[in-house]
Scaffold this motif. Structure first.
Motif, short mmCIF file in Angstrom:
data_model
loop_
_atom_site.label_atom_id
_atom_site.label_comp_id
_atom_site.label_asym_id
_atom_site.label_seq_id
_atom_site.Cartn_x
_atom_site.Cartn_y
_atom_site.Cartn_z
N ASP A 31 38.60 33.78 26.84
CA ASP A 31 40.21 34.05 27.56
C ASP A 31 40.24 35.33 27.13
O ASP A 31 40.56 36.29 28.07
N THR A 32 39.36 36.29 26.02
CA THR A 32 39.85 37.60 25.90
C THR A 32 38.07 38.15 26.78
O THR A 32 38.35 39.21 27.93
N THR A 38 38.89 40.42 33.85
CA THR A 38 39.42 40.68 35.52
C THR A 38 39.80 42.24 35.39
O THR A 38 40.17 42.97 36.37
N ASP A 39 41.00 42.84 34.31
CA ASP A 39 41.45 43.70 34.42
C ASP A 39 40.18 45.39 34.72
O ASP A 39 40.20 46.24 35.52
N GLY A 40 39.04 44.59 34.20
CA GLY A 40 37.99 46.35 34.58
C GLY A 40 37.68 45.60 36.55
O GLY A 40 37.23 47.23 36.82
N LEU A 41 38.04 44.50 36.44
CA LEU A 41 36.97 44.18 38.43
C LEU A 41 38.59 44.76 39.03
O LEU A 41 38.14 45.69 40.12
N LEU A 42 39.44 45.20 38.60
CA LEU A 42 40.87 45.23 39.71
C LEU A 42 41.70 46.61 39.47
O LEU A 42 41.71 46.67 40.24
#
Length: 80
Positions: A31-32, A38-42
């Motif tokens: 999960d982490t 996801t945060d890095g990709l977005l």
């Protein structure tokens, strides 16, 4: 950006992040890892200092300079 390139970045990034798990015997918190990835990709490689120092403030300064407002050259300082 092409969808194929984004797909390759996504799958390639996940593959590289999982190598220590698959070949090194390490364990991870899925999960982490998924949240960080996801945060890095977005959001990419952007400053974590927040929107006040972001592109909006820079754009406002540039627009002020173009409009001939000399106060626009002075960058506002953040209080600590």
């Amino acid at each position: 950006m092409e969808f194929e390139m984004v797909r390759s970045m996504l799958y390639g990034g996940l593959e590289h992040m999982m190598w220590p798990v698959l070949y090194g015997g390490r364990s991870i918190n899925v999960d982490t890892l998924a949240d960080r990835f996801t945060d890095g990709l977005l959001h990419g490689l952007q400053s974590s200092s927040g929107p006040a120092d972001g592109i909006e403030a820079r754009l406002a300064r540039i627009e002020g300079l173009l409009a001939g407002r000399p106060e626009a050259t002075q960058k506002k300082r953040r209080s600590i």
